[in-house]
Design an enzyme around this catalytic site. Structure first.
Site, PDB file in Angstrom:
ATOM      1  N   SER A 162      77.938   3.979 -13.851  1.00 29.37           N
ATOM      2  CA  SER A 162      77.822   5.522 -13.921  1.00 29.37           C
ATOM      3  C   SER A 162      79.174   5.847 -13.926  1.00 29.37           C
ATOM      4  CB  SER A 162      76.676   6.060 -13.231  1.00 29.37           C
ATOM      5  OG  SER A 162      76.955   7.307 -13.106  1.00 29.37           O
ATOM      6  N   TYR A 179      73.719   7.325  -4.269  1.00 29.43           N
ATOM      7  CA  TYR A 179      73.946   6.900  -5.831  1.00 29.43           C
ATOM      8  C   TYR A 179      75.426   6.575  -6.150  1.00 29.43           C
ATOM      9  CZ  TYR A 179      73.575   6.979 -11.045  1.00 29.43           C
ATOM     10  OH  TYR A 179      73.363   6.634 -12.296  1.00 29.43           O
TER      11      TYR A 179
END
Length: 260
Positions: A162, A179
């Site tokens: 990501s 995350y």
């Protein structure tokens, strides 16, 4: 004149066997669809649940109804955050196909909330799936990938990371620090795997998508002002679309990326 002898074959996945974790929806389902359309022989998708509207059963049915495909989709329920789930996958694929050419580590978890009150079990869940799970997928599938790969036609590992792994995206009430940490770890893991496994004829790359509408991202998209607001903030003036994922995945998995 350049002698591009393989030009007509850059995006051909004929005969390939692929595994896509988290393949029942979102980016994983886009990837599985693209692989079948590119000629893959077998695309195995996995998620924790087989039944239900988000389970792999409904995704397999949709995939096998794609027009003009020559291959097939197979679903195996497994939790790839746990070593037992990955060992089950290895055993099942050995029995089903006896080989694996492409591994897409796509399954992921996220968590958003204030830094100070982040529950430890949430941290563990995100890191177990996004980091330990990806590491163990690569480690345990290396023998199958190595047996399929050659110097002229290497096997592939594609890690779905990501853009959160390269910058600090969100802090405060809706912070995603755990995350982001996990995705930064997968960036460096990809580099290590590329060097470790390259001599075994296994190429490893990662992709770092921005916002794609999906179950994983939709909650944060709404918190940040919705799709229209995020489109205005993007230089391309739009969010990601299924074809954007399908194109890059077929490229990285196909002969056109044999030296990447």
């Amino acid at each position: 004149m350049s002698d591009l002898t393989g030009f007509g074959n850059y995006f051909n996945l004929n005969g390939k066997v692929a595994l896509v974790t988290g393949g029942s929806r979102g980016l994983g389902l886009h990837t599985a669809t693209a692989f079948l359309k590119a000629g893959a022989k077998t695309v195995i998708i996995t998620a924790r649940k087989y039944e239900g509207p988000q389970g792999i059963g409904q995704a397999v049915q949709k995939l096998n109804q794609l027009p003009k495909i020559r291959g097939r989709a197979i679903g195996i329920a497994a939790n790839v955050a746990q070593i037992e789930g990955i060992e089950k996958l290895v055993s099942e694929i050995q029995k089903l196909e006896g080989r694996l050419d492409i591994l897409v580590a796509n399954a992921g978890a996220t968590w958003g909330g204030p830094f100070e009150t982040t529950p430890d079990w949430r941290t563990q869940k995100v890191l177990d799936l996004n980091v330990r799970g990806t590491f163990n997928l690569a480690r345990l599938f290396t023998p199958l990938l190595e047996s399929s790969g050659t110097i002229t036609c290497p096997s592939r590992i594609i890690v779905v990371s990501s853009i959160a792994g390269t910058h600090v995206p969100h802090v405060g009430e809706h912070g995603t620090i755990v995350y982001a940490i996990s995705k930064a770890a997968t960036h460096h893991l990809t580099k290590n795997l590329a060097v470790e496994l390259g001599p075994k004829n296994i190429l490893t790359n990662s992709i770092s998508p921005g916002f794609f509408p999906s179950k994983l991202a939709n909650g944060l998209i709404e918190i940040l002002g919705g799709e229209e607001e995020l489109k205005r903030a993007n230089p391309c003036r739009r969010l990601g679309q299924p074809d954007d994922i399908g194109a890059v995945m077929v490229f990285l998995a196909g002969p056109g990326a044999n030296y990447m």
